[in-house]
Design an enzyme around this catalytic site. Structure first.
Site, mmCIF file in Angstrom:
data_model
loop_
_atom_site.group_PDB
_atom_site.id
_atom_site.type_symbol
_atom_site.label_atom_id
_atom_site.label_comp_id
_atom_site.label_asym_id
_atom_site.label_seq_id
_atom_site.Cartn_x
_atom_site.Cartn_y
_atom_site.Cartn_z
ATOM 1 N N SER A 27 26.562 33.425 62.292
ATOM 2 C CA SER A 27 26.170 32.462 61.265
ATOM 3 C C SER A 27 26.656 32.893 59.887
ATOM 4 N N GLU A 166 16.976 39.956 58.620
ATOM 5 C CA GLU A 166 17.530 39.936 57.260
ATOM 6 C C GLU A 166 16.477 39.744 56.166
ATOM 7 N N TYR A 168 14.109 37.332 56.099
ATOM 8 C CA TYR A 168 13.640 35.951 55.914
ATOM 9 C C TYR A 168 12.220 35.806 56.490
ATOM 10 N N ARG A 216 17.360 36.163 66.689
ATOM 11 C CA ARG A 216 17.944 37.281 65.950
ATOM 12 C C ARG A 216 16.830 38.186 65.443
ATOM 13 N N HIS A 254 18.120 41.628 52.961
ATOM 14 C CA HIS A 254 18.982 41.375 51.801
ATOM 15 C C HIS A 254 18.588 42.252 50.618
ATOM 16 N N ARG A 313 32.795 36.743 59.325
ATOM 17 C CA ARG A 313 33.891 36.662 58.349
ATOM 18 C C ARG A 313 35.273 36.734 59.010
ATOM 19 N N GLN A 341 34.932 38.816 48.577
ATOM 20 C CA GLN A 341 35.286 38.201 47.302
ATOM 21 C C GLN A 341 35.316 36.674 47.320
HETATM 22 P P1 FAD Z 1 51.615 43.047 42.410
HETATM 23 O O1 FAD Z 1 50.690 43.481 43.451
HETATM 24 O O2 FAD Z 1 51.643 43.796 41.147
HETATM 25 O O3 FAD Z 1 53.076 42.974 43.054
HETATM 26 C C1 FAD Z 1 54.229 42.773 42.302
HETATM 27 C C2 FAD Z 1 55.433 43.334 43.063
HETATM 28 O O4 FAD Z 1 56.619 42.941 42.447
HETATM 29 C C3 FAD Z 1 55.437 44.850 43.102
HETATM 30 O O5 FAD Z 1 55.530 45.291 44.447
HETATM 31 C C4 FAD Z 1 56.691 45.225 42.317
HETATM 32 O O6 FAD Z 1 57.306 46.393 42.807
HETATM 33 C C5 FAD Z 1 57.552 44.003 42.526
HETATM 34 N N1 FAD Z 1 58.573 43.785 41.477
HETATM 35 C C6 FAD Z 1 58.366 43.679 40.147
HETATM 36 N N2 FAD Z 1 59.543 43.396 39.526
HETATM 37 C C7 FAD Z 1 60.484 43.317 40.492
HETATM 38 C C8 FAD Z 1 61.862 43.041 40.486
HETATM 39 N N3 FAD Z 1 62.537 42.760 39.377
HETATM 40 N N4 FAD Z 1 62.539 43.051 41.663
HETATM 41 C C9 FAD Z 1 61.894 43.312 42.827
HETATM 42 N N5 FAD Z 1 60.569 43.581 42.876
HETATM 43 C C10 FAD Z 1 59.874 43.561 41.732
HETATM 44 N N6 FAD Z 1 42.277 42.933 44.032
HETATM 45 C C11 FAD Z 1 41.312 42.364 44.720
HETATM 46 O O7 FAD Z 1 41.271 41.143 44.806
HETATM 47 N N7 FAD Z 1 40.365 43.103 45.374
HETATM 48 C C12 FAD Z 1 40.370 44.448 45.321
HETATM 49 O O8 FAD Z 1 39.488 45.090 45.906
HETATM 50 C C13 FAD Z 1 41.399 45.083 44.603
HETATM 51 N N8 FAD Z 1 41.439 46.417 44.519
HETATM 52 C C14 FAD Z 1 42.430 47.003 43.810
HETATM 53 C C15 FAD Z 1 42.457 48.377 43.729
HETATM 54 C C16 FAD Z 1 43.451 49.017 43.025
HETATM 55 C C17 FAD Z 1 43.449 50.494 42.943
HETATM 56 C C18 FAD Z 1 44.449 48.239 42.388
HETATM 57 C C19 FAD Z 1 45.551 48.905 41.615
HETATM 58 C C20 FAD Z 1 44.424 46.874 42.449
HETATM 59 C C21 FAD Z 1 43.410 46.243 43.152
HETATM 60 N N9 FAD Z 1 43.325 44.864 43.227
HETATM 61 C C22 FAD Z 1 42.344 44.275 43.946
HETATM 62 C C23 FAD Z 1 44.223 44.000 42.470
HETATM 63 C C24 FAD Z 1 45.289 43.358 43.363
HETATM 64 O O9 FAD Z 1 45.949 44.358 44.075
HETATM 65 C C25 FAD Z 1 46.219 42.553 42.483
HETATM 66 O O10 FAD Z 1 45.511 41.506 41.883
HETATM 67 C C26 FAD Z 1 47.367 41.961 43.294
HETATM 68 O O11 FAD Z 1 48.095 42.993 43.901
HETATM 69 C C27 FAD Z 1 48.296 41.158 42.405
HETATM 70 O O12 FAD Z 1 49.313 40.652 43.216
HETATM 71 P P2 FAD Z 1 50.745 40.262 42.668
HETATM 72 O O13 FAD Z 1 51.547 39.948 43.862
HETATM 73 O O14 FAD Z 1 50.614 39.249 41.606
HETATM 74 O O15 FAD Z 1 51.312 41.558 41.945
HETATM 75 P P1 NAP Z 2 39.680 44.802 34.228
HETATM 76 O O1 NAP Z 2 38.663 44.539 35.253
HETATM 77 O O2 NAP Z 2 40.037 43.725 33.285
HETATM 78 O O3 NAP Z 2 39.181 46.077 33.422
HETATM 79 C C1 NAP Z 2 39.890 46.612 32.374
HETATM 80 C C2 NAP Z 2 39.031 47.668 31.659
HETATM 81 O O4 NAP Z 2 39.776 48.224 30.605
HETATM 82 C C3 NAP Z 2 37.763 47.129 31.092
HETATM 83 O O5 NAP Z 2 36.741 48.060 31.372
HETATM 84 C C4 NAP Z 2 38.024 47.061 29.582
HETATM 85 O O6 NAP Z 2 36.769 47.341 29.041
HETATM 86 C C5 NAP Z 2 39.073 48.136 29.378
HETATM 87 N N1 NAP Z 2 40.087 47.798 28.375
HETATM 88 C C6 NAP Z 2 40.782 46.649 28.233
HETATM 89 N N2 NAP Z 2 41.636 46.740 27.206
HETATM 90 C C7 NAP Z 2 41.492 47.968 26.682
HETATM 91 C C8 NAP Z 2 42.088 48.654 25.603
HETATM 92 N N3 NAP Z 2 43.025 48.064 24.843
HETATM 93 N N4 NAP Z 2 41.693 49.904 25.326
HETATM 94 C C9 NAP Z 2 40.750 50.504 26.071
HETATM 95 N N5 NAP Z 2 40.136 49.910 27.102
HETATM 96 C C10 NAP Z 2 40.502 48.655 27.415
HETATM 97 O O7 NAP Z 2 41.022 45.265 34.903
HETATM 98 P P2 NAP Z 2 41.335 46.333 36.007
HETATM 99 O O8 NAP Z 2 40.226 47.287 36.213
HETATM 100 O O9 NAP Z 2 42.660 46.842 35.603
HETATM 101 O O10 NAP Z 2 41.476 45.472 37.294
HETATM 102 C C11 NAP Z 2 42.511 44.495 37.403
HETATM 103 C C12 NAP Z 2 42.102 43.394 38.335
HETATM 104 O O11 NAP Z 2 42.080 43.907 39.655
HETATM 105 C C13 NAP Z 2 40.735 42.917 38.003
HETATM 106 O O12 NAP Z 2 40.806 41.615 37.479
HETATM 107 C C14 NAP Z 2 39.975 42.951 39.297
HETATM 108 O O13 NAP Z 2 39.515 41.670 39.649
HETATM 109 C C15 NAP Z 2 40.965 43.420 40.334
HETATM 110 N N6 NAP Z 2 40.298 44.479 41.099
HETATM 111 C C16 NAP Z 2 39.247 44.130 41.879
HETATM 112 C C17 NAP Z 2 38.589 45.087 42.577
HETATM 113 C C18 NAP Z 2 37.442 44.727 43.477
HETATM 114 O O14 NAP Z 2 36.835 45.593 44.064
HETATM 115 N N7 NAP Z 2 37.110 43.478 43.632
HETATM 116 C C19 NAP Z 2 38.964 46.413 42.490
HETATM 117 C C20 NAP Z 2 40.030 46.735 41.673
HETATM 118 C C21 NAP Z 2 40.673 45.746 40.974
HETATM 119 P P3 NAP Z 2 36.438 47.396 27.489
HETATM 120 O O15 NAP Z 2 37.308 46.336 26.868
HETATM 121 O O16 NAP Z 2 34.988 47.141 27.424
HETATM 122 O O17 NAP Z 2 36.782 48.776 27.081
HETATM 123 FE FE1 SF4 Z 3 36.684 38.792 54.921
HETATM 124 FE FE2 SF4 Z 3 37.171 39.047 52.288
HETATM 125 FE FE3 SF4 Z 3 37.913 36.860 53.646
HETATM 126 FE FE4 SF4 Z 3 35.339 37.297 53.141
HETATM 127 S S1 SF4 Z 3 36.932 36.925 51.627
HETATM 128 S S2 SF4 Z 3 36.217 36.627 55.060
HETATM 129 S S3 SF4 Z 3 35.240 39.485 53.379
HETATM 130 S S4 SF4 Z 3 38.676 38.932 53.922
#
Ligand code: FAD
Ligand code: NAP
Ligand code: SF4
Length: 741
Positions: A27, A166, A168, A216, A254, A313, A341
Site C-alpha cells: 500500500s 504503523e 494508526y 497488517r 510513523h 516504491r 524525494q
Molecule cells: P550533472 O550531474 O552535473 O552532469 C553533467 C555532466 O555533464 C557531467 O558528467 C559532466 O562531466 C558533463 N559535461 C559537462 N560539460 C561537458 C562537455 N562540454 N562535454 C561533455 N561532457 C560535459 N540529488 C538528488 O536529487 N538526491 C540526492 O540524494 C542527491 N545527492 C547528491 C549527493 C552529492 C554528493 C552530490 C554531489 C549531488 C547530489 N545530488 C542529489 C544532486 C544531483 O546529483 C544533481 O542534481 C544531478 O546530478 C544534476 O544532473 P545534471 O545532469 O543536470 O548534471
Molecule cells: P544547497 O542545498 O543550495 O546548499 C548550499 C549551501 O551553501 C547552503 O547551506 C548555503 O547556506 C551555502 N551557501 C550558498 N552560497 C554561499 C556563499 N556564497 N558562501 C557561503 N555559503 C554559501 O546546495 P548543495 O548542498 O550544493 O546541493 C545541491 C543540490 O543537490 C540541492 O539543491 C539538493 O537538492 C541536491 N542534493 C540533495 C540531496 C538529498 O539528499 N536529497 C543530497 C545532496 C544534494 P547559507 O547561504 O545559509 O550559508
Molecule cells: Fe523510490 Fe525515490 Fe522513486 Fe520514491 S522517488 S519510488 S523512493 S526512487
C-alpha cells in the site's frame, strides 16, 4: 519451476484463489485516491497489473470521516463511493491483475479536528488532540470497518487489507503507549487486542470465506511502550483464528525515531522479524521494507523468511518490475533508490506522488509509457540526429528517451563514466543505491542504441563540425567558490576534491554550506571505522533496534559509546535497545550563514535521520555564521555571537553551484536549436528529480509527436504531445470509457 527466481514466481494457493507469484505491491498513498474520479488511479494500478505483480493493495481508505488522514481524504463508506471505486478493480482485472483495498483509520494520526483515539494522547505528528472514543463509538467503528470491506467487495476488489500497524488507530488500541483505558477496551493485553480481533471477525463475517483479508500487524513498533514479542505472536495467532487470509508485516510507527525505509536502511533489513513469526501461524506471512530487487526478494523467500514479499516504491520506479524479473531481464529494472524525494516527500507536502527515477509514475495518462505509444507517428522536429552533451541524470534521461523514440542520439561525456554528480552521491555511505540508477541508464543506452562518447569534452566547434542542428545541453553545474579571504589557501578543498578525487582530509574539518551536499560530505567524513562487518548489525546497533533473536554481541574498542547492552525484547517493549555510538574518525563543524535549524530544508521524510546521525556522531551544526578569512590558523568566523578561530586542518566548500552552459551562445549564434536541461538550465534548487524529469520532457519536445487513439488500460485515449520553447506538454483525452464505468 521458474528459471530465474523459482521462489518468487511460485504461485500461492489461498484455497479459494491462487496468486500467480509471491509479489505483493504494498500500500502506498499517491494523492490520486482523493480525485473526483478514480480513472488515473485505475490507470496507475493497471500499468502495474500489466507488469505482472501478483497482488496489489491500494493506498489507505478510511472507513468513516473520523478515520480520515486529512480533511476530505479517501473514504469508502457509502454506495456512491463504492460505485466511484469500481473503475479501479475493473481496470486492474482487465489488465490481468488482482487488487485489495486497504482500510486505514488514522486515529490520532489524523490531521483534522475530528480525530479520535483510544485515549486522548496527542502525537507530535498531528496538531490536534484526539477525542477519546466512547464504547459506543468503538462498536460503531468496528461496524464501519466491516461496512467498508463489504463495499469493497461490491465494488469488485479481490480483498482488503486491514491496516493494524504503523501507529494508526488499531495499533493505538494494541499498545500501552496509547491505550490508557480502564474499560473492556484497555488495560490487560486481552482487552487491548479486542478491537483488532472484533474488526477481523466482523470483516470476515460480512465478506464471506472467499475474499482475501490481509491483516497488517505491527511486528516491531520501534517506540517505547510498544508490544512485546510475545504479544505480537499472541495477536498473530488470534488474528489467524479470527479469519485472516494473510498476515503482512508492519515495521515502526510513523513517530518512531528510527529510519525504516530510507536509503540508508540495508536491503531486506526487517525480513528477520517476519521470519521470527514463521511456524507460529499457519497462514502466509509477508515480509516488507527495503526489498527492491528480485534477487533480495528471492533470497528472503528461498531462506524461508516469508511466504510473500511486499514492495511498494519499487513499483513506482518500474511498473514492469515483475515482468522484467520473470523474463530474466532484471538488469533492465529501474530500481527504487529509496530516496523518498518524489513519493513520500510529495505526499507529506500534499502533492501527488511520482518517482525520481521514473517521472511517468502516477501520470500514466499524461506521460504514457513509450511501449504503449505508436512511435511510428513520432516525428523529429528538425532532423533525426541529435547531440546530448553531458551524461549526468538529465542527459541520461533525455538521451535514452530520444533514442527510444527512434532518433539517432549521440551522447557526449567528458568523464570516463556516465553519471555526472551521481558518481559522487553513490560514494556517500548509505547512498550506494544510486549505483542502480547508473546501471539502469547504462543498460538503456545499450538497449536504445544511444551512441555514447566517453572521455569526450565536446566543444561548440566540434558539434557544428559534426553537423548537429539540434543539441541538448545537459552539462550540469560546477561548485560555487564563495568570496572569502584566503579561499585559495591549500587547506581549502571543494566537495569534488573530497568525493571525486579522493584528496586526503585531516582530523578536524569545517564544512562551509549545510545543504544536501554539505550534509552528505559530513556523513562521508564521519563514517565510523570500527563497525560490525555485517551492515545489518551495524544499522541495528547504530539505531538501537533490539532483536528477539539472541542479542548482538557488543562491539569492542569503542571509547565514546553509550551503554550497548541489548535488551531482550520480551522485557523491553517496542523492540528498542540503547543505540551504540561508534567512534568517528573526525571532528566536523557543519556551518551555514542563514539563521534557523541547520538542515531544515532537507527532505521531510529523511532529513531528520541525517540530522540525528550527525548529532550522534558529535558533528557541530552551527547556523547564523559569518565567515571572515581562512589562513594557517584555520577558519576565522563569528558564531554564537563571538569572533573565533576554528583550528581546522581543512575547510571544505559546499556552497552550492553555478550552471555550466558555455556552449549555449556559440551554438545559438550558429543557428543550432539548443535545449537546456538539469543544472545547465538552472543550478538553484537542482536535484536529480528535476534533472531526470526535464530530460524526459525535452525529449518529447524535440520529437513533437501527435499520437492518436492509443489503447491504455483498455480505454481509447487520444494523446497529443507538442513542444513549446523546450517544454513539452502532454494531453490525454478519454474518448470512450469502459461500459462498466
Ligand atoms: P550533472 O550531474 O552535473 O552532469 C553533467 C555532466 O555533464 C557531467 O558528467 C559532466 O562531466 C558533463 N559535461 C559537462 N560539460 C561537458 C562537455 N562540454 N562535454 C561533455 N561532457 C560535459 N540529488 C538528488 O536529487 N538526491 C540526492 O540524494 C542527491 N545527492 C547528491 C549527493 C552529492 C554528493 C552530490 C554531489 C549531488 C547530489 N545530488 C542529489 C544532486 C544531483 O546529483 C544533481 O542534481 C544531478 O546530478 C544534476 O544532473 P545534471 O545532469 O543536470 O548534471
Ligand atoms: P544547497 O542545498 O543550495 O546548499 C548550499 C549551501 O551553501 C547552503 O547551506 C548555503 O547556506 C551555502 N551557501 C550558498 N552560497 C554561499 C556563499 N556564497 N558562501 C557561503 N555559503 C554559501 O546546495 P548543495 O548542498 O550544493 O546541493 C545541491 C543540490 O543537490 C540541492 O539543491 C539538493 O537538492 C541536491 N542534493 C540533495 C540531496 C538529498 O539528499 N536529497 C543530497 C545532496 C544534494 P547559507 O547561504 O545559509 O550559508
Ligand atoms: Fe523510490 Fe525515490 Fe522513486 Fe520514491 S522517488 S519510488 S523512493 S526512487
Amino acid at each position: 519451476m521458474h528459471q530465474h527466481y523459482p521462489h518468487l514466481f511460485a504461485p500461492l494457493d489461498l484455497g479459494f484463489t491462487t496468486l500467480p507469484n509471491r509479489i505483493l505491491m504494498g500500500s502506498m498513498h499517491t494523492g490520486l485516491e482523493e480525485h473526483k474520479t478514480l480513472d488515473r488511479l485505475a490507470d496507475y494500478f493497471a500499468a502495474r497489473a500489466r507488469g505482472g505483480v501478483g497482488l496489489m493493495v491500494t493506498g489507505g481508505v478510511a472507513p468513516n470521516r473520523q478515520g480520515w488522514l486529512a480533511p476530505f481524504g479517501a473514504k469508502l463508506s457509502t454506495g456512491a463511493e463504492a460505485r466511484k471505486h469500481r473503475v479501479v478493480p475493473e481496470t486492474v482485472h482487465d489488465a490481468g491483475g488482482k487488487i485489495a483495498l486497504q482500510i486505514l483509520h488514522a486515529g490520532r494520526y489524523g490531521m483534522h479536528p475530528m480525530l479520535v483515539a483510544p485515549s486522548p494522547i496527542r502525537t507530535r505528528i498531528s496538531p490536534f488532540r484526539p477525542w477519546e472514543m466512547s464504547p459506543r463509538l468503538i462498536r460503531a467503528t468496528i461496524r464501519d470497518f466491516s461496512n467498508t470491506a463489504t463495499l469493497a467487495r461490491e465494488a469488485g476488489y479481490d480483498g482488503v487489507e486491514i491496516m493494524g500497524s504503523e501507529g494508526y488507530l488499531i495499533n493505538q488500541f494494541i499498545v500501552p503507549r496509547t491505550n490508557k483505558r480502564t474499560d473492556d477496551w484497555g488495560g490487560p493485553f486481552e482487552n487491548r487486542i479486542r478491537f483488532p480481533l472484533e474488526i477481523m471477525r466482523a470483516v470476515r463475517e460480512k465478506t464471506g470465506p472467499d475474499f482475501i483479508v490481509i491483516f497488517r500487524i505491527s511486528m516491531l513498533d520501534l517506540v517505547e511502550e510498544g508490544s512485546t514479542w510475545e504479544e505480537v505472536v499472541a495477536l498473530a495467532k488470534a488474528i489467524e483464528q479470527a479469519g485472516a487470509t494473510i498476515i503482512n508485516t508492519g515495521i515502526g510507527w510513523h513517530e518512531a525515531r528510527i529510519p525504516t525505509i530510507a536509503t540508508l536502511v540495508p536491503r531486506g533489513a526487517y525480513a528477520w522479524v517476519t521470519e521470527r513469526l514463521r511456524g507460529e501461524v499457519n497462514i502466509p506471512l509477508i515480509a516488507t521494507n527495503r526489498i527492491n530487487t528480485p534477487e533480495k526478494a528471492e533470497e528472503i523467500l528461498a531462506a524461508g523468511q516469508a511466504d510473500m514479499v511486499s514492495m511498494a516504491r519499487p513499483f513506482l520506479a518500474d511498473p514492469d518490475f515483475a515482468q522484467k524479473a520473470s523474463e530474466g531481464r532484471a538488469d533492465q529494472i529501474n530500481t527504487c533508490i529509496a530516496c523518498n524525494q518524489a513519493c513520500l516527500d510529495h505526499v507529506f507536502a500534499g502533492k501527488e506522488a511520482s518517482c525520481l527515477v521514473n517521472p511517468r509514475a502516477c501520470r500514466e495518462i499524461q506521460y504514457p509509457p513509450l511501449s504503449l505509444l505508436p512511435t511510428q507517428n513520432s516525428q523529429p522536429k528538425t532532423q533525426n540526429r541529435i547531440a546530448v552533451v553531458g551524461a549526468g541524470p538529465a542527459g541520461l534521461s533525455c538521451a535514452t528517451e530520444l533514442a527510444a523514440r527512434g532518433l539517432e542520439v549521440h551522447l557526449y561525456e567528458s568523464a570516463s563514466e556516465i553519471g555526472g554528480q551521481f558518481n559522487m552521491a553513490k560514494r556517500i555511505p548509505g547512498k550506494e543505491e544510486f549505483c542502480e540508477t547508473l546501471r539502469y541508464f547504462g543498460k538503456m543506452i545499450e538497449k536504445t542504441g544511444v551512441h555514447l562518447h566517453l572521455n569526450t569534452r565536446v566543444s561548440a566547434a566540434e558539434l557544428l563540425e559534426k553537423g548537429f542542428r539540434e543539441v541538448v545541453l545537459a552539462t550540469g553545474v560546477a561548485p560555487r567558490t564563495p568570496t572569502i579571504e584566503g579561499i585559495g589557501h591549500p587547506r581549502v578543498l571543494s566537495y569534488t576534491d573530497v568525493l571525486l578525487h579522493g584528496k586526503p582530509v585531516g582530523p578536524r574539518v569545517a564544512i562551509i554550506g549545510a545543504g544536501g551536499i554539505g550534509f552528505d560530505v559530513a556523513m562521508f567524513l564521519t563514517e565510523p571505522t570500527d563497525i560490525p562487518a555485517d551492515p545489518l548489525d551495524h544499522y541495528r546497533q547504530e539505531w538501537g533496534i533490539a532483536s528477539p533473536y539472541p542479542p548482538i554481541s557488543p562491539p569492542t574498542n569503542q571509547p565514546n559509546q553509550s551503554t550497548s547492552q541489548p535488551v531482550n525484547q520480551s522485557t523491553n517493549r517496542g523492540g528498542l535497545m540503547q543505540p551504540v555510538h561508534f567512534p568517528v574518525p573526525r571532528q566536523v563543524w557543519l556551518l551555514q550563514r542563514s539563521k534557523g535549524k541547520v538542515g531544515e530544508h532537507l527532505s521531510k521524510t529523511t532529513g531528520w535521520a541525517h540530522r540525528l546521525t550527525l548529532k550522534n556522531r558529535g558533528v557541530h551544526m552551527w547556523s547564523a555564521v559569518q565567515y571572515h578569512k581562512i589562513d594557517d590558523a584555520g577558519l576565522h568566523l563569528t558564531a554564537n555571537g563571538a569572533m573565533q578561530v576554528l583550528e581546522v586542518d581543512n575547510v571544505i566548500i559546499c556552497a552550492g553551484q553555478e550552471p555550466q552552459h558555455s556552449l549555449l551562445a556559440p551554438l545559438e549564434q550558429a543557428g543550432v536549436r539548443v535545449h537546456r536541461i538539469g543544472g545547465a538550465k538552472l543550478a538553484a534548487e537542482l536535484d536529480a528529480k528535476r534533472a531526470i524529469e526535464e530530460g524526459m520532457l525535452v525529449a518529447a519536445a524535440c520529437t513533437s509527436v501527435f499520437l492518436k487513439n492509443c489503447n491504455i488500460s483498455g480505454r481509447q485515449i487520444s494523446v497529443m504531445e507538442h513542444g513549446l520553447n523546450g517544454a513539452a506538454h502532454f494531453h490525454g483525452f478519454k474518448k470512450s470509457m469502459p461500459a462498466s464505468v
